[in-house]
Design an enzyme around this catalytic site. Structure first.
Site, short mmCIF file in Angstrom:
data_model
loop_
_atom_site.label_atom_id
_atom_site.label_comp_id
_atom_site.label_asym_id
_atom_site.label_seq_id
_atom_site.Cartn_x
_atom_site.Cartn_y
_atom_site.Cartn_z
CG HIS A 1 13.68 -23.55 -22.88
ND1 HIS A 1 13.50 -22.79 -24.01
CD2 HIS A 1 12.45 -23.62 -22.31
CE1 HIS A 1 12.24 -22.41 -24.11
NE2 HIS A 1 11.58 -22.91 -23.08
CE1 TYR B 1 8.56 -14.10 -19.31
CE2 TYR B 1 7.20 -15.96 -19.93
CZ TYR B 1 8.28 -15.15 -20.16
OH TYR B 1 9.10 -15.39 -21.25
CB THR C 1 10.43 -14.87 -25.59
OG1 THR C 1 11.36 -14.65 -24.52
CG2 THR C 1 10.55 -16.29 -26.11
#
Length: 667
Positions: free
Chosen positions: A386, A500, A513
């Site tokens: 990631h 979230y 993001t």
């Protein structure tokens, strides 16, 4: 598989681009497409990610915090801290952040802190960071033979890479009205526009180009463990892929010296040869080291590369275009004692298949930018690291692989193997001393223990879908999020969870993001109204409308870079970089509570998905991947027992959706 979820990909409006945009499919075997607009055509003109006004960030934080704090006195204390921060050290840091941003217009203010956050994290990658996405079966049954599908997926991925490398992969564009803007006329006008102003020209067509900088780390890339902070390494001249099978490693050159793809017959022959190798499990497979604490893995890597043979084998893995993991010993669809979808998800998420094979090795290399995973029953998925990106590039690759492989079918049941190809497959070797063997055994035990309490659940809900909510003039995503809030309310005696939801800021240069804070005063009120149960239909529906409006506002703000989480994160990072004490605001118990995400959620919409998911971000939390599969709603839930019981939340979630439906349908 039949559920959907993925972490940190962004809100749904950006995800629609993959089905809306026209693609120029190339007749050339080496290219997926040859777009008239170059891949990075809009990069120079993309606007910079805006830095919100400090007072707006502070106000948004307080608004998000309010439904989470029951003690009004403590909330008022935080208000004072926020005001003190805004008028003091926060103002100074904000001014410096703006100054730094103006001096670095080639990137975004969040890019460096975000990369640093990921690469400095010492937590193991599987479950904590690496998500997975699973594909639907190929429409043609005979194409689902794992050897055939592996071969076609490899070919489609390589065709994608060739188009990307030669700048003919079409740029990502979000079309508000694809029929009017996703046209040859639009592209002709764009080509006439100076690259510096092309983004603005595109806006005239209500077409919004997206940042594509993350694509550069999609292939031939890996994360290298180092003490304190890892690094990303890219190998642009790579021409091979690495196969993993029962913990053994094999390489095969898939690109020739002229830069062209090997033929379908050659690639299929290599896959078939490796798939059918009789090699037993490598009980001392080094791949399990990628599941370790990053500092510990860095130490082990240093031990490994002291031997030149180990160093060369590691280099072959690191430099591979991508990894292909052949789980040829796994067939969950024939498993009768457990839910096959759950068992398959465990395998795709963290590499441990809970099947009766003693000491099965972890057939993964979690540091690779992405790995293609295949089981013997034809199930396949992608697992990706990631730190290099937020999944936008992976999502496009995911969709393109399916579309290309299911339509072109370069390898079919009639494809013949070429026996001489097996001599071109190389098995990697490692020379392990007793210390390294001990570390591998320890890593296996630690990883086994770490995932032993990981509980996975899913639900498919067919009563209501996207069209249903839109018909009732409600945001589908807002109703999903409301159902999560209601479910948690049920199992926690009326508490509101810190929540979230990921939103993409890919509409900006080097955007990453932003967080949508889905727990709001509106959702809290709706939960309370439904729980009491003595209110009119009109009042309840109005509460749904209020939730929908607020959620849409938060989602839009996040996509436009107008949240508060990334701004605060950058200010805190800047304070640390300057050697300043951490501002009191960021050590406030209420701030810590607001960032302890009990519900970590993310939505994904795609016609080629059968499922996917990620782990909880806190030990007492839930990881909730959700979306739409055909005409149904699907949710993937991860949690750790005994801290949380995923089944309980999922049952409450279904009950909550039923309650929403009952209100909407009540006569």
């Amino acid at each position: 598989m039949s559920f959907v979820g993925i972490k940190l990909l962004g809100n749904q409006q950006y995800l629609k681009i993959f089905s809306l945009c026209q693609r120029y499919i190339s007749s050339d075997y080496n290219y997926l497409e040859k777009s008239s607009l170059s891949t990075y055509f809009f990069e120079k003109s993309l606007p910079c990610l805006p830095i919100p006004k400090l007072e707006e960030t502070c106000q948004r934080y307080l608004e998000a915090l309010e439904p989470l704090i029951e003690d009004q006195t403590k909330y008022e204390e935080t208000i004072k801290l926020v005001n003190h921060f805004q008028n003091g050290i926060g103002s100074q840091l904000h001014k410096e952040l703006i100054s730094n941003d103006r001096a670095n217009r080639h990137t975004s203010y969040i890019s460096e802190p975000w990369f640093d956050m990921y690469l400095s994290a010492r937590t193991p990658l599987p479950v904590n960071y690496n998500p997975f996405m699973a594909w639907k079966p190929d429409p043609s049954t005979e194409q689902n033979d794992p050897r055939i599908r592996v071969s076609n997926f490899i070919i489609s991925a390589l065709r994608f890479r060739r188009s990307l490398n030669e700048n003919v992969l079409g740029p990502e564009i979000y079309h508000m009205n694809a029929k009017k803007s996703d046209t040859d006329f639009y592209r002709k006008i764009m080509k006439l526009s100076p690259s510096r102003y092309s983004w603005y020209a595109s806006l005239l067509f209500k077409a919004f180009p997206l940042d594509m900088s993350q694509y550069k780390n999609l292939f031939n890339s890996t994360r290298i463990p180092l003490k304190g902070k890892d690094k990303l390494e890219n190998y642009p001249n790579s021409n091979h892929i690495v196969f993993l099978k029962k913990g053994n490693y094999y390489t095969f050159k898939v690109i020739d010296d002229s830069g062209n793809l090997k033929s379908p017959e050659e690639i299929y022959s290599a896959v078939d040869y490796i798939w059918n190798l009789p090699d037993d499990y490598d009980r001392q497979s080094v791949g399990v080291l990628t599941t370790m604490d990053r500092d510990k893995w860095a130490d082990c890597r240093e031990m490994l590369i002291k031997d030149p043979m180990n160093g060369e084998s590691l280099n072959q893995i690191d430099s591979a275009l991508f990894a292909v993991c052949l789980d040829d010993d796994i067939n969950f669809m024939n498993e009768t004692k457990r839910d096959p979808l759950i068992e398959l998800s465990h395998n795709f998420l963290h590499g441990f298949a809970r099947i009766p094979v003693e000491r099965r090795p972890v057939n993964r290399w979690f540091d690779k930018s992405f790995s293609l995973l295949f089981s013997s029953d034809g199930q396949c998925a992608i697992n990706f690291e990631h730190s290099w990106g937020d999944g936008v590039a992976v999502l496009r690759l995911f969709n393109e692989i399916f579309k290309d492989s299911s339509s072109r079918k370069f390898v079919t049941p009639s494809t013949k193997t070429e026996p001489e190809v097996k001599s071109k497959v190389t098995k990697l070797k490692f020379n392990l001393n007793d210390s390294l063997k001990d570390e591998i055994n320890s890593a296996w035990s630690q990883h086994s223990s770490a995932v032993a309490n990981l509980d996975l659940n899913y639900r498919i809900y067919s009563r209501m879908n996207r069209s249903y909510f839109k018909k009732n003039k409600l945001s589908p995503d807002s109703m999903f999020q409301l159902a999560f809030q209601m479910a948690y309310y049920k199992i926690s005696n009326g508490k509101t969870p810190t929540t979230y939801e990921a939103a993409s800021t890919a509409g900006f240069k080097h955007g990453r993001t932003e967080t949508v804070r889905s727990a709001t005063n509106q959702t809290k009120k709706a939960c309370a109204l439904i729980h009491v149960g003595n209110h009119s239909k009109e009042e309840l529906i109005q509460s749904f409308v209020d939730c929908s409006k607020k959620h849409s506002e938060l989602t839009k703000n996040a996509a436009m870079g107008k949240g508060f989480d990334r701004h605060f994160f950058a200010l805190k990072y800047l304070a640390g970089k300057k050697g300043l004490p951490i501002p009191e605001l960021f050590t406030d118990p209420n701030y810590l509570h607001a960032n302890h995400f009990t519900l970590s959620t993310s939505t994904l919409y795609g016609e080629y998905f059968s499922g996917g998911g990620f782990g909880p971000v806190v030990a007492d939390g839930f990881g909730l991947g959700y979306g739409y599969v055909d005409q149904s709603l699907g949710v993937f839930c991860s949690s750790y027992v005994p801290a949380r019981e995923g089944k309980q939340l999922m049952d409450a979630f279904v009950a909550s959706l039923d309650q929403i439906g009952d209100v909407l349908e009540k006569k």
